[in-house]
Design a protein around this motif. Structure first.
Motif, PDB file in Angstrom:
ATOM      1  N   SER A   1       0.862  -1.175   0.000  1.00 24.18           N
ATOM      2  CA  SER A   1       0.000   0.000   0.000  1.00 24.18           C
ATOM      3  C   SER A   1       0.899   1.226   0.000  1.00 24.18           C
ATOM      4  CB  SER A   1      -0.930   0.026   1.218  1.00 24.18           C
ATOM      5  OG  SER A   1      -1.770   1.170   1.159  1.00 24.18           O
TER       6      SER A   1
ATOM      7  N   PRO B   1      -2.832   3.132   7.795  1.00 23.31           N
ATOM      8  CA  PRO B   1      -4.198   3.565   8.122  1.00 23.31           C
ATOM      9  C   PRO B   1      -4.292   4.843   8.940  1.00 23.31           C
ATOM     10  CG  PRO B   1      -3.898   1.226   8.592  1.00 23.31           C
ATOM     11  CD  PRO B   1      -2.541   1.783   8.309  1.00 23.31           C
TER      12      PRO B   1
ATOM     13  N   LYS C   1      -7.660   7.020   7.888  1.00 26.99           N
ATOM     14  CA  LYS C   1      -8.010   7.215   6.486  1.00 26.99           C
ATOM     15  C   LYS C   1      -9.331   6.516   6.142  1.00 26.99           C
ATOM     16  CE  LYS C   1      -3.257   7.945   5.051  1.00 26.99           C
ATOM     17  NZ  LYS C   1      -2.670   7.935   6.415  1.00 26.99           N
ATOM     18  N   ASN C   2     -10.007   7.031   5.123  1.00 29.73           N
ATOM     19  CA  ASN C   2     -11.272   6.447   4.681  1.00 29.73           C
ATOM     20  C   ASN C   2     -11.053   5.087   4.013  1.00 29.73           C
ATOM     21  OD1 ASN C   2     -12.780   8.684   5.510  1.00 29.73           O
ATOM     22  ND2 ASN C   2     -12.445   9.739   3.564  1.00 29.73           N
ATOM     23  N   PHE C   3      -9.929   4.934   3.353  1.00 33.08           N
ATOM     24  CA  PHE C   3      -9.602   3.704   2.637  1.00 33.08           C
ATOM     25  C   PHE C   3      -8.119   3.720   2.322  1.00 33.08           C
ATOM     26  CE2 PHE C   3     -10.295   6.827  -0.648  1.00 33.08           C
ATOM     27  CZ  PHE C   3      -9.313   6.556  -1.575  1.00 33.08           C
TER      28      PHE C   3
ATOM     29  N   GLN D   1      -9.133  -8.465   4.363  1.00 33.08           N
ATOM     30  CA  GLN D   1     -10.008  -7.331   4.633  1.00 33.08           C
ATOM     31  C   GLN D   1     -10.708  -7.390   5.991  1.00 33.08           C
ATOM     32  OE1 GLN D   1     -10.818  -4.180   2.473  1.00 33.08           O
ATOM     33  NE2 GLN D   1     -10.780  -4.041   4.704  1.00 33.08           N
TER      34      GLN D   1
ATOM     35  N   VAL E   1      -9.417  -0.434   7.713  1.00 29.75           N
ATOM     36  CA  VAL E   1     -10.075   0.412   6.717  1.00 29.75           C
ATOM     37  C   VAL E   1     -10.256  -0.390   5.428  1.00 29.75           C
ATOM     38  CG1 VAL E   1      -9.067   2.513   7.687  1.00 29.75           C
ATOM     39  CG2 VAL E   1      -7.933   1.381   5.762  1.00 29.75           C
ATOM     40  N   PRO E   2     -11.209   0.012   4.575  1.00 28.42           N
ATOM     41  CA  PRO E   2     -11.385  -0.705   3.306  1.00 28.42           C
ATOM     42  C   PRO E   2     -10.136  -0.630   2.435  1.00 28.42           C
ATOM     43  CG  PRO E   2     -13.286   0.693   3.776  1.00 28.42           C
ATOM     44  CD  PRO E   2     -12.235   1.063   4.775  1.00 28.42           C
ATOM     45  N   LEU E   3      -9.817  -1.734   1.767  1.00 30.84           N
ATOM     46  CA  LEU E   3      -8.711  -1.786   0.813  1.00 30.84           C
ATOM     47  C   LEU E   3      -9.279  -1.792  -0.599  1.00 30.84           C
ATOM     48  CD1 LEU E   3      -6.456  -4.456   2.563  1.00 30.84           C
ATOM     49  CD2 LEU E   3      -5.946  -2.023   2.314  1.00 30.84           C
ATOM     50  N   LYS E   4      -8.765  -0.887  -1.442  1.00 32.99           N
ATOM     51  CA  LYS E   4      -9.201  -0.811  -2.827  1.00 32.99           C
ATOM     52  C   LYS E   4      -8.081  -1.297  -3.740  1.00 32.99           C
ATOM     53  CE  LYS E   4     -12.472   3.043  -2.327  1.00 32.99           C
ATOM     54  NZ  LYS E   4     -12.885   4.376  -2.872  1.00 32.99           N
TER      55      LYS E   4
ATOM     56  N   LEU F   1      -8.815  10.688   0.876  1.00 35.75           N
ATOM     57  CA  LEU F   1      -8.447   9.907   2.055  1.00 35.75           C
ATOM     58  C   LEU F   1      -9.085  10.431   3.333  1.00 35.75           C
ATOM     59  CD1 LEU F   1      -4.648   9.215   1.436  1.00 35.75           C
ATOM     60  CD2 LEU F   1      -6.531   7.594   1.240  1.00 35.75           C
TER      61      LEU F   1
END
Length: 351
Positions: A131, A135, A152-154, A173, A178-181, A260
């Motif tokens: 990444s 986070p 962070k939002n993601f 996940q 936090v969500p991972l994109k 973010l």
């Protein structure tokens, strides 16, 4: 619940270890033996308290400098500085294998280095990913106490090779805060790390203030003035040009920060000032130029970006100037000693 190993003993590592432990995950915190001082008290208490944006207390299953402790972990989160990657990889490599998932935060092209640690091929059934950030915006306030300024939002993530990204995210996940994109590949992740834009010119252009001994200042709110932001934006255009040449649609540093942290701003300077995670607290500037904002972000981010641009025939004059100034300050030629990516398998990032 999944067994977690957090590698590193700094701000982000302790925040993540404490946060996941507070949610009931069995967490082992591993630190390189040379940096045992970072976890000395935690070896006794095994407790991390989070304050600020997160109020929680977590009890760790184990705190250790023994690399064999990672053998039983299903998920490994690596949050040590980039300059420690090779040293830690060499310690833990004998204990990595099938079924494990490793996330480097930030990666800074470290998965390519890990691959070389294994002779050019990662273990069968093992997945490594990167990444471009971690986070939390946070700082250790006292032994076992981490103040979280913001979360962070993601986060974006990419596996090596990129064909494994979906499997990787699905595997970790439910054990990540936090969500991972999914991102296109690990090159995209490295190029998306905006720490190199925010930190490096701010350090160089505030060198006199940092070294004067007249007290610390608010690094983001006071150090990132209009002139500093103008240099950041010039570097950002160069970084994004490299991404475009690779077929990557990179966000600007301003737009990245907006996404973010869910903030607004008409300019980079205004966006930074509106970011409470960075500007909502007191003095936080480094006390020395020998700080990771230069010693990590220049050799492990700016140098590889410059080298990739050079390979593609893209001029990066502002980026190069910051690298050369940082090299003079450090007494070390980062264009020689930094992560030049020479000899690494860049062609294998997609699968």
């Amino acid at each position: 619940m999944k067994r977690i190993a957090v590698l590193g003993g700094g701000n982000g590592a302790q925040a993540l270890a404490g946060h996941l432990a507070s949610k009931g995950f069995p967490v082992t915190l591993f630190e390189h033996p040379e940096f045992r001082r970072n976890i000395f008290r935690l070896e006794e208490t095994k407790t991390i308290e989070l304050t600020g944006a997160i109020e929680a207390r977590g009890t760790l299953a184990e705190v250790t400098t023994d690399p064999a402790a990672v053998r039983d972990a299903e998920i490994l989160y690596f949050l040590a500085p980039s300059f420690a990657q090779e040293a830690v990889f060499s310690l833990i490599a004998p204990f990595l294998g099938r079924g494990q998932r490793l996330l480097l935060m930030p990666g800074n092209f470290g998965s390519l280095v890990l691959k070389e640690t294994f002779g050019g091929r990662l273990p069968e059934g093992f997945l490594a990913a990167e990444s471009d950030t971690m986070p939390y915006a946070c700082r250790i306030e006292a032994p076992g106490v981490v103040n979280v300024w913001g979360i962070k939002n993601f986060m974006a993530a990419a596996a090596l090779p990129a064909s494994g990204t979906g499997d990787f995210i699905a595997s970790v996940q439910d054990a990540f805060p936090v969500p991972l994109k999914p991102a296109p590949n690990v090159l995209s992740i490295g190029l998306s790390n905006t720490n190199m834009i925010l930190h490096c010119p701010t350090m160089i252009m505030n060198a006199g203030r940092i070294e004067s001994g007249n007290g610390r200042f608010r690094f983001y709110a006071e150090g990132m003035t209009d002139s500093v932001c103008a240099v950041m934006e010039a570097m950002d255009r160069e970084r994004m040009a490299v991404g475009k040449a690779l077929g990557l649609n990179l966000l600007s540093t301003m737009d990245d920060m907006k996404e973010l942290y869910s903030i607004n701003g008409e300019s980079l300077r205004e966006t930074i000032l509106n970011n409470g995670a960075y500007c909502g607290h007191g003095a936080d500037s480094p006390a020395s130029m020998k700080y990771r904002y230069l010693t990590e972000d220049v050799p492990y981010l700016l140098v590889p970006v410059f080298e990739i641009g050079k390979k593609l025939g893209i001029p990066l004059p502002v980026t190069e100037s910051i690298i050369r100034l940082a090299s003079v300050i450090a007494g070390e030629d980062y264009l020689v000693t930094g992560r030049t990516l020479g000899g690494l398998d860049l062609d294998g990032v997609n699968g």
